[in-house]
Design an enzyme around this catalytic site. Structure first.
Site, short mmCIF file in Angstrom:
data_model
loop_
_atom_site.label_atom_id
_atom_site.label_comp_id
_atom_site.label_asym_id
_atom_site.label_seq_id
_atom_site.Cartn_x
_atom_site.Cartn_y
_atom_site.Cartn_z
CG ASP A 130 -2.02 1.07 1.12
OD1 ASP A 130 -2.38 1.43 0.00
OD2 ASP A 130 -2.47 1.54 2.17
CB CYS A 132 -21.14 6.58 -5.38
SG CYS A 132 -20.00 7.75 -4.61
CB CYS A 158 -14.01 9.03 -2.67
SG CYS A 158 -14.02 7.44 -1.82
C1 B12 Z 1 -4.86 6.49 -3.23
C2 B12 Z 1 -5.68 5.33 -2.73
C3 B12 Z 1 -6.98 5.58 -2.32
C4 B12 Z 1 -7.67 6.91 -2.61
C5 B12 Z 1 -8.02 6.96 -4.12
C6 B12 Z 1 -8.67 5.65 -4.61
C7 B12 Z 1 -8.49 5.36 -6.09
N1 B12 Z 1 -9.42 4.62 -6.64
O1 B12 Z 1 -7.53 5.81 -6.71
C8 B12 Z 1 -8.89 6.84 -1.64
C9 B12 Z 1 -8.52 7.51 -0.33
C10 B12 Z 1 -10.19 7.47 -2.16
C11 B12 Z 1 -8.99 5.33 -1.42
C12 B12 Z 1 -10.17 4.72 -1.01
C13 B12 Z 1 -10.30 3.36 -0.81
N2 B12 Z 1 -9.30 2.45 -0.82
CO1 B12 Z 1 -7.50 2.86 -1.41
N3 B12 Z 1 -5.73 3.04 -2.12
C14 B12 Z 1 -5.11 4.03 -2.67
C15 B12 Z 1 -3.70 3.59 -3.15
C16 B12 Z 1 -2.68 4.03 -2.09
C17 B12 Z 1 -3.28 4.10 -4.53
C18 B12 Z 1 -4.36 3.94 -5.63
C19 B12 Z 1 -3.97 4.64 -6.91
O2 B12 Z 1 -2.91 4.39 -7.45
N4 B12 Z 1 -4.83 5.56 -7.37
C20 B12 Z 1 -4.57 6.32 -8.56
C21 B12 Z 1 -5.50 5.86 -9.70
C22 B12 Z 1 -5.10 6.56 -11.00
O3 B12 Z 1 -5.29 4.49 -9.88
P1 B12 Z 1 -6.45 3.43 -10.10
O4 B12 Z 1 -7.53 3.54 -9.11
O5 B12 Z 1 -5.77 2.14 -10.26
O6 B12 Z 1 -7.06 3.98 -11.47
C23 B12 Z 1 -7.31 3.12 -12.49
C24 B12 Z 1 -8.70 3.23 -13.06
O7 B12 Z 1 -9.17 4.52 -12.90
C25 B12 Z 1 -8.45 2.75 -14.44
N5 B12 Z 1 -9.15 3.47 -15.49
C26 B12 Z 1 -9.21 4.77 -15.75
N6 B12 Z 1 -9.95 4.99 -16.83
C27 B12 Z 1 -10.34 3.80 -17.28
C28 B12 Z 1 -11.13 3.46 -18.37
C29 B12 Z 1 -11.39 2.11 -18.62
C30 B12 Z 1 -12.23 1.78 -19.77
C31 B12 Z 1 -10.84 1.12 -17.75
C32 B12 Z 1 -11.10 -0.33 -18.00
C33 B12 Z 1 -10.06 1.49 -16.63
C34 B12 Z 1 -9.83 2.83 -16.43
O8 B12 Z 1 -7.08 2.88 -14.76
C35 B12 Z 1 -6.39 3.45 -13.66
C36 B12 Z 1 -5.03 2.81 -13.55
O9 B12 Z 1 -5.12 1.42 -13.33
C37 B12 Z 1 -3.89 2.03 -3.18
C38 B12 Z 1 -2.64 1.22 -2.85
C39 B12 Z 1 -1.66 1.18 -4.02
N7 B12 Z 1 -0.42 1.51 -3.75
O10 B12 Z 1 -2.06 0.89 -5.13
C40 B12 Z 1 -5.01 1.79 -2.11
C41 B12 Z 1 -6.03 0.70 -2.43
C42 B12 Z 1 -6.47 0.87 -3.85
N8 B12 Z 1 -7.15 1.03 -1.56
C43 B12 Z 1 -7.79 0.01 -1.11
C44 B12 Z 1 -8.99 0.07 -0.36
C45 B12 Z 1 -9.42 -1.19 0.38
C46 B12 Z 1 -9.76 1.26 -0.33
C47 B12 Z 1 -11.19 1.45 0.21
C48 B12 Z 1 -12.11 0.27 -0.06
C49 B12 Z 1 -11.12 1.76 1.73
C50 B12 Z 1 -12.46 2.12 2.35
N9 B12 Z 1 -13.37 1.19 2.51
O11 B12 Z 1 -12.67 3.24 2.74
C51 B12 Z 1 -11.63 2.72 -0.53
C52 B12 Z 1 -12.32 2.40 -1.87
C53 B12 Z 1 -12.77 3.60 -2.65
C54 B12 Z 1 -12.77 3.34 -4.17
N10 B12 Z 1 -13.95 3.18 -4.74
O12 B12 Z 1 -11.70 3.29 -4.79
C55 B12 Z 1 -7.15 -1.29 -1.57
C56 B12 Z 1 -7.99 -1.93 -2.68
C57 B12 Z 1 -7.92 -3.43 -2.71
C58 B12 Z 1 -8.66 -3.95 -3.91
N11 B12 Z 1 -9.37 -5.05 -3.74
O13 B12 Z 1 -8.60 -3.38 -4.97
C59 B12 Z 1 -5.70 -0.79 -2.03
C60 B12 Z 1 -5.10 -1.54 -3.22
C61 B12 Z 1 -4.79 -0.88 -0.79
C62 B12 Z 1 -4.28 -2.30 -0.56
N12 B12 Z 1 -2.98 -2.48 -0.55
O14 B12 Z 1 -5.04 -3.24 -0.40
N13 B12 Z 1 -7.84 4.69 -1.72
S1 SF4 Z 2 -16.16 4.45 -1.10
FE1 SF4 Z 2 -16.14 6.42 -2.18
S2 SF4 Z 2 -16.61 5.88 -4.28
FE2 SF4 Z 2 -17.28 4.13 -3.01
S3 SF4 Z 2 -19.45 4.54 -2.55
FE3 SF4 Z 2 -18.23 5.38 -0.87
S4 SF4 Z 2 -17.97 7.54 -1.46
FE4 SF4 Z 2 -18.57 6.46 -3.30
#
Ligand code: B12
Ligand code: SF4
Ligand code: SF4
Length: 386
Positions: free
Chosen positions: A136, A200, A216
């Site tokens: 993480d 959401c 969020c």
């Molecule tokens: C920053 C972060 C957060 C932030 C931002 C979340 C986010 N989605 O980016 C916040 C604080 C909001 C957060 C919340 C939560 N988090 Co968090 N978080 C992280 C962290 C540290 C980095 C994530 C990241 O790189 N974000 C940047 C964005 C750009 O990356 P991404 O989400 O992968 O974005 C992708 C999509 O958007 C996709 N995409 C974009 N456009 C398109 C279009 C198409 C067509 C497709 C197919 C895809 C696509 O591509 C992007 C790149 O892969 C990770 C740990 C890690 N080092 O990875 C944990 C992590 C993602 N979190 C985790 C958890 C558990 C949560 C929560 C459930 C906690 C909670 N219950 O409150 C929530 C879930 C909220 C949600 N719906 O995401 C877990 C998820 C485990 C899993 N099963 O996936 C992680 C992996 C931590 C861990 N080590 O377990 N988190």
């Molecule tokens: S964790 Fe964030 S994105 Fe998911 S339902 Fe709650 S507010 Fe919405």
């Protein structure tokens, strides 16, 4: 490819299982070509809010080979935390605090890291390869790596979903300079479903598969250090730490077993009464939440969140505890105490509290809350400090 490699991988996966990981997959560090571009799109549109640490090492985060040039392989593990209860039931109890079920029990960083380190050092010894362990906190995009390693797919809520584990699991990664046979990547199984997007409470998904973290509740209640904007306060409801809604409604959860990890299913801080939490001072907060993920916010941000929940509870029984926070040392807390007071009291009662508090209030945010409650008058303004 040396002949013994497949059996090394088989033993590695067995070991991962015996360390308590529900799944383990392998991919190449060159297998997430879109992730970096999407990270930059996310950052470029400001969707990370004040999580400066996400932007700080964007270059290294965008590609594991920039983090560690020798890295060839990512070994990705999943730790199941499926709750044995309905995590959305607490939303119907407005006088109790809803705490995300991932925070139920000890901090997963503390429980996962030792197991992942043991697995990594066994692998390093068995293979002669170099390894680095990540849970993480390092600049690494764990979700795309996990999808490439076949552990699941990034659902429309952006988290990884697995056909076996549903949405409830944490990820951990071991990078290695070893070349290993790779697992096939998982494909998208969301289909036409979009339950997570629809549920959401704050409309945080500008489009499926994309999250605007600034909206969020997990971000607002855990990561966001400042005041929470008025537009989100009612929607936060009684969620004081994280949010489970988008994960909980995923139909794939019907295959998720209740977490077997006894540490993760402790009942010690699920749904505590808001009135009790409002009394926590710094020492009591640290004492109560030591070793749990809740310690991340610190006391002031946490009480800020609890006051929002109290304002949403609409129960005048909370008023004494809310009034106690009007002169709190933290402006974050005072501001939300004013907001909660105004939600629960008649205007006259708010005015009378204002008469006591405003003369000594110098913080512009707190004064703005009094003004929004209809109370700021020039006769109450504190003298300007020069
Ligand atoms: C920053 C972060 C957060 C932030 C931002 C979340 C986010 N989605 O980016 C916040 C604080 C909001 C957060 C919340 C939560 N988090 Co968090 N978080 C992280 C962290 C540290 C980095 C994530 C990241 O790189 N974000 C940047 C964005 C750009 O990356 P991404 O989400 O992968 O974005 C992708 C999509 O958007 C996709 N995409 C974009 N456009 C398109 C279009 C198409 C067509 C497709 C197919 C895809 C696509 O591509 C992007 C790149 O892969 C990770 C740990 C890690 N080092 O990875 C944990 C992590 C993602 N979190 C985790 C958890 C558990 C949560 C929560 C459930 C906690 C909670 N219950 O409150 C929530 C879930 C909220 C949600 N719906 O995401 C877990 C998820 C485990 C899993 N099963 O996936 C992680 C992996 C931590 C861990 N080590 O377990 N988190
Ligand atoms: S964790 Fe964030 S994105 Fe998911 S339902 Fe709650 S507010 Fe919405
Ligand atoms: S709720 Fe539906 S759209 Fe969302 S992740 Fe689960 S299957 Fe995909």
């Amino acid at each position: 490819m040396p002949a013994e490699r497949p059996s090394l991988v088989a033993v590695l996966k067995e070991r991962a299982k015996s360390e308590g990981f529900a799944a383990c997959g392998i991919t190449g560090t060159d297998q997430i070509p879109d992730a970096g571009r999407r990270l930059y799109e996310f950052l470029g549109t400001g969707r990370h809010g004040d999580m400066d640490w996400l932007a700080a090492h964007a270059n290294r985060r965008s590609d594991p080979r920039l983090l560690w040039p020798e890295a060839r392989t990512a070994i990705v593990v999943a730790r199941d935390y499926a709750p044995a209860y309905d995590p959305l039931a607490v939303l119907q109890q407005p006088l109790s605090a809803a705490i995300s079920c991932y925070a139920d029990g000890r901090d997963y960083h503390d429980t996962m890291k030792p197991a992942l380190k043991r697995l990594a050092s066994w692998f390093a010894q068995a293979s002669g390869a170099d390894v680095k362990v990540f849970v993480d906190t390092a600049p690494l995009m764990e979700k795309p790596l996990a999808q490439a390693a076949g552990l699941g797919w990034q659902g429309k809520h952006t988290n990884l979903v697995s056909r076996q584990l549903g949405s409830w699991f944490f990820l951990g990664v071991i990078l290695s300079d070893a070349e290993l046979p790779r697992d096939p990547a998982e494909i998208d199984h969301c289909g036409s479903c979009q339950r997570c997007v629809d549920i959401c409470p704050t409309a945080a998904f500008p489009a499926p598969f994309q999250l605007d973290a600034r909206r969020c509740i997990a971000y607002l209640t855990i990561e966001h250090k400042g005041h929470i904007a008025p537009e989100f306060r009612a929607a936060i409801g009684n969620r004081v730490f994280g949010c489970d809604d988008c994960l909980a409604v995923c139909p794939w959860n019907k295959f998720a077993a209740a977490a077997r990890d006894a540490q993760a299913s402790q009942d010690n801080h699920r749904a505590p009464p808001l009135a009790e939490l409002l009394q926590l001072d710094d020492a009591a907060f640290r004492d109560r939440f030591r070793g749990t993920p809740l310690k991340r916010t610190g006391r002031d941000r946490f009480i800020r969140n609890v006051l929002i929940a109290a304002g949403n509870a609409r129960d005048p029984g909370l008023l004494p505890a809310i009034r106690d926070r009007l002169l709190d040392a933290s402006p974050l807390v005072r501001a939300m105490a004013v907001w909660a007071l105004a939600r629960l009291s008649h205007h006259d009662a708010v005015q009378s509290s204002a008469a006591q508090c405003l003369p000594q209030e110098h913080d512009s945010h707190v004064r703005a809350e009094w003004a929004a409650a209809g109370c700021l008058t020039t006769s109450h303004a504190p003298e300007e400090t020069s």
